[in-house]
Each structure stands twice: as C-alpha cells, then as structure tokens.
Design a protein around this motif. Structure first.
Motif, PDB file in Angstrom:
ATOM      1  N   ARG A   9       4.209  27.128 -29.308  1.00  0.00           N
ATOM      2  CA  ARG A   9       5.320  26.410 -29.945  1.00  0.00           C
ATOM      3  C   ARG A   9       6.601  27.226 -29.845  1.00  0.00           C
ATOM      4  O   ARG A   9       7.675  26.705 -29.535  1.00  0.00           O
ATOM      5  N   ARG A  10       6.504  28.533 -30.095  1.00  0.00           N
ATOM      6  CA  ARG A  10       7.697  29.399 -30.016  1.00  0.00           C
ATOM      7  C   ARG A  10       8.304  29.388 -28.609  1.00  0.00           C
ATOM      8  O   ARG A  10       9.524  29.322 -28.449  1.00  0.00           O
ATOM      9  N   CYS A  15      12.518  27.529 -24.890  1.00  0.00           N
ATOM     10  CA  CYS A  15      12.868  26.858 -23.633  1.00  0.00           C
ATOM     11  C   CYS A  15      13.749  25.639 -23.891  1.00  0.00           C
ATOM     12  O   CYS A  15      14.748  25.435 -23.209  1.00  0.00           O
ATOM     13  N   MET A  16      13.388  24.839 -24.875  1.00  0.00           N
ATOM     14  CA  MET A  16      14.156  23.639 -25.187  1.00  0.00           C
ATOM     15  C   MET A  16      15.573  23.998 -25.632  1.00  0.00           C
ATOM     16  O   MET A  16      16.532  23.333 -25.252  1.00  0.00           O
ATOM     17  N   GLN A  17      15.717  25.059 -26.407  1.00  0.00           N
ATOM     18  CA  GLN A  17      17.043  25.465 -26.864  1.00  0.00           C
ATOM     19  C   GLN A  17      17.911  25.903 -25.688  1.00  0.00           C
ATOM     20  O   GLN A  17      19.087  25.571 -25.623  1.00  0.00           O
ATOM     21  N   SER A  18      17.326  26.638 -24.760  1.00  0.00           N
ATOM     22  CA  SER A  18      18.110  27.138 -23.632  1.00  0.00           C
ATOM     23  C   SER A  18      18.500  26.030 -22.654  1.00  0.00           C
ATOM     24  O   SER A  18      19.487  26.152 -21.945  1.00  0.00           O
ATOM     25  N   GLU A  19      17.735  24.954 -22.602  1.00  0.00           N
ATOM     26  CA  GLU A  19      17.991  23.867 -21.654  1.00  0.00           C
ATOM     27  C   GLU A  19      18.567  22.612 -22.290  1.00  0.00           C
ATOM     28  O   GLU A  19      18.732  21.601 -21.621  1.00  0.00           O
ATOM     29  N   LYS A  20      18.879  22.647 -23.574  1.00  0.00           N
ATOM     30  CA  LYS A  20      19.267  21.454 -24.323  1.00  0.00           C
ATOM     31  C   LYS A  20      20.358  20.627 -23.646  1.00  0.00           C
ATOM     32  O   LYS A  20      20.272  19.418 -23.590  1.00  0.00           O
ATOM     33  N   GLY A  21      21.362  21.245 -23.092  1.00  0.00           N
ATOM     34  CA  GLY A  21      22.452  20.500 -22.463  1.00  0.00           C
ATOM     35  C   GLY A  21      22.084  19.851 -21.140  1.00  0.00           C
ATOM     36  O   GLY A  21      22.834  19.044 -20.620  1.00  0.00           O
ATOM     37  N   GLN A  22      20.931  20.198 -20.577  1.00  0.00           N
ATOM     38  CA  GLN A  22      20.542  19.698 -19.268  1.00  0.00           C
ATOM     39  C   GLN A  22      19.401  18.681 -19.320  1.00  0.00           C
ATOM     40  O   GLN A  22      19.048  18.103 -18.300  1.00  0.00           O
ATOM     41  N   ILE A  23      18.807  18.474 -20.487  1.00  0.00           N
ATOM     42  CA  ILE A  23      17.655  17.583 -20.608  1.00  0.00           C
ATOM     43  C   ILE A  23      18.110  16.220 -21.120  1.00  0.00           C
ATOM     44  O   ILE A  23      18.737  16.126 -22.169  1.00  0.00           O
ATOM     45  N   LEU A  24      17.786  15.169 -20.379  1.00  0.00           N
ATOM     46  CA  LEU A  24      18.150  13.821 -20.800  1.00  0.00           C
ATOM     47  C   LEU A  24      17.077  13.193 -21.672  1.00  0.00           C
ATOM     48  O   LEU A  24      17.373  12.542 -22.664  1.00  0.00           O
ATOM     49  N   LYS A  25      15.804  13.348 -21.274  1.00  0.00           N
ATOM     50  CA  LYS A  25      14.703  12.727 -22.003  1.00  0.00           C
ATOM     51  C   LYS A  25      13.448  13.562 -21.784  1.00  0.00           C
ATOM     52  O   LYS A  25      13.212  14.050 -20.685  1.00  0.00           O
ATOM     53  N   TYR A  40       6.407  15.322 -31.318  1.00  0.00           N
ATOM     54  CA  TYR A  40       7.329  14.328 -31.867  1.00  0.00           C
ATOM     55  C   TYR A  40       8.285  14.963 -32.882  1.00  0.00           C
ATOM     56  O   TYR A  40       9.502  14.763 -32.821  1.00  0.00           O
ATOM     57  N   LEU A  41       7.724  15.753 -33.794  1.00  0.00           N
ATOM     58  CA  LEU A  41       8.558  16.386 -34.817  1.00  0.00           C
ATOM     59  C   LEU A  41       9.550  17.374 -34.218  1.00  0.00           C
ATOM     60  O   LEU A  41      10.726  17.402 -34.602  1.00  0.00           O
ATOM     61  N   MET A  42       9.097  18.188 -33.279  1.00  0.00           N
ATOM     62  CA  MET A  42      10.007  19.165 -32.658  1.00  0.00           C
ATOM     63  C   MET A  42      11.115  18.472 -31.872  1.00  0.00           C
ATOM     64  O   MET A  42      12.268  18.888 -31.917  1.00  0.00           O
ATOM     65  N   LEU A  43      10.767  17.415 -31.159  1.00  0.00           N
ATOM     66  CA  LEU A  43      11.783  16.710 -30.390  1.00  0.00           C
ATOM     67  C   LEU A  43      12.796  16.026 -31.298  1.00  0.00           C
ATOM     68  O   LEU A  43      13.984  15.988 -30.985  1.00  0.00           O
ATOM     69  N   LYS A  44      12.344  15.496 -32.419  1.00  0.00           N
ATOM     70  CA  LYS A  44      13.278  14.911 -33.388  1.00  0.00           C
ATOM     71  C   LYS A  44      14.189  15.989 -33.973  1.00  0.00           C
ATOM     72  O   LYS A  44      15.382  15.768 -34.157  1.00  0.00           O
ATOM     73  N   LEU A  45      13.617  17.145 -34.242  1.00  0.00           N
ATOM     74  CA  LEU A  45      14.390  18.256 -34.794  1.00  0.00           C
ATOM     75  C   LEU A  45      15.523  18.650 -33.853  1.00  0.00           C
ATOM     76  O   LEU A  45      16.627  18.955 -34.293  1.00  0.00           O
ATOM     77  N   PHE A  46      15.245  18.628 -32.553  1.00  0.00           N
ATOM     78  CA  PHE A  46      16.261  18.986 -31.565  1.00  0.00           C
ATOM     79  C   PHE A  46      17.097  17.791 -31.127  1.00  0.00           C
ATOM     80  O   PHE A  46      17.966  17.922 -30.271  1.00  0.00           O
ATOM     81  N   THR A  47      16.837  16.644 -31.667  1.00  0.00           N
ATOM     82  CA  THR A  47      17.543  15.389 -31.381  1.00  0.00           C
ATOM     83  C   THR A  47      17.505  15.005 -29.896  1.00  0.00           C
ATOM     84  O   THR A  47      18.473  14.489 -29.361  1.00  0.00           O
ATOM     85  N   PHE A  48      16.387  15.274 -29.241  1.00  0.00           N
ATOM     86  CA  PHE A  48      16.201  14.840 -27.868  1.00  0.00           C
ATOM     87  C   PHE A  48      15.756  13.381 -27.846  1.00  0.00           C
ATOM     88  O   PHE A  48      15.003  12.952 -28.711  1.00  0.00           O
ATOM     89  N   GLU A  49      16.209  12.654 -26.845  1.00  0.00           N
ATOM     90  CA  GLU A  49      15.620  11.347 -26.596  1.00  0.00           C
ATOM     91  C   GLU A  49      14.220  11.634 -26.076  1.00  0.00           C
ATOM     92  O   GLU A  49      14.034  12.473 -25.189  1.00  0.00           O
ATOM     93  N   SER A  50      13.233  10.977 -26.643  1.00  0.00           N
ATOM     94  CA  SER A  50      11.865  11.324 -26.263  1.00  0.00           C
ATOM     95  C   SER A  50      10.934  10.121 -26.315  1.00  0.00           C
ATOM     96  O   SER A  50      11.251   9.095 -26.908  1.00  0.00           O
ATOM     97  N   LEU A  51       9.792  10.308 -25.681  1.00  0.00           N
ATOM     98  CA  LEU A  51       8.719   9.336 -25.695  1.00  0.00           C
ATOM     99  C   LEU A  51       7.429  10.130 -25.753  1.00  0.00           C
ATOM    100  O   LEU A  51       7.201  11.006 -24.925  1.00  0.00           O
TER     101      LEU A  51
END
Length: 63
Positions: A9-10, A15-25, A40-51
C-alpha cells in the motif's frame, strides 16, 4: 496479490502521488473483495477517476 500488505500500500500510494498529474483513470481488476475495497478507498482519497471491478468480463460490460 493474495492480500493487501501494508508495504505494498505504501509503495502504491507513493507511486500514485508522484504520477498524479499524468494519470487520467485507474482501473483495478481483482476478485478479492478486500483488495477492491482498499483500492476504491485509496483512489477516492486521491480523487482519481477510477473503476474497480471483479473480472475482465465485468470490465467489458461497464466499458
């Protein structure tokens, strides 16, 4: 992945924090309900569009 380890998880969060501006979904496919829930919870926390889905079949139905 059989479970959701804290170290994994860490790494994922870093990784998600470092790439946040480049990830669309982000699409997560797992038959493990714990992994789907944590993702699901982590993606919501980072406000990523996700499925988050259980299988490739479910993904195909939702696309």
């Amino acid at each position: 992945m059989d479970g959701f380890e804290l170290s994994a998880r860490r790494e994922w969060v870093a990784c998600m924090q470092s790439e946040k501006g480049q990830i669309l979904k982000v699409i997560v496919i797992s038959d493990n309900i714990a992994i789907r829930g944590a993702a699901y919870l982590m993606l919501k926390l980072f406000t990523f569009e996700s499925l988050v889905v259980k299988s490739l079949t479910e993904l195909a139905q939702r696309m």
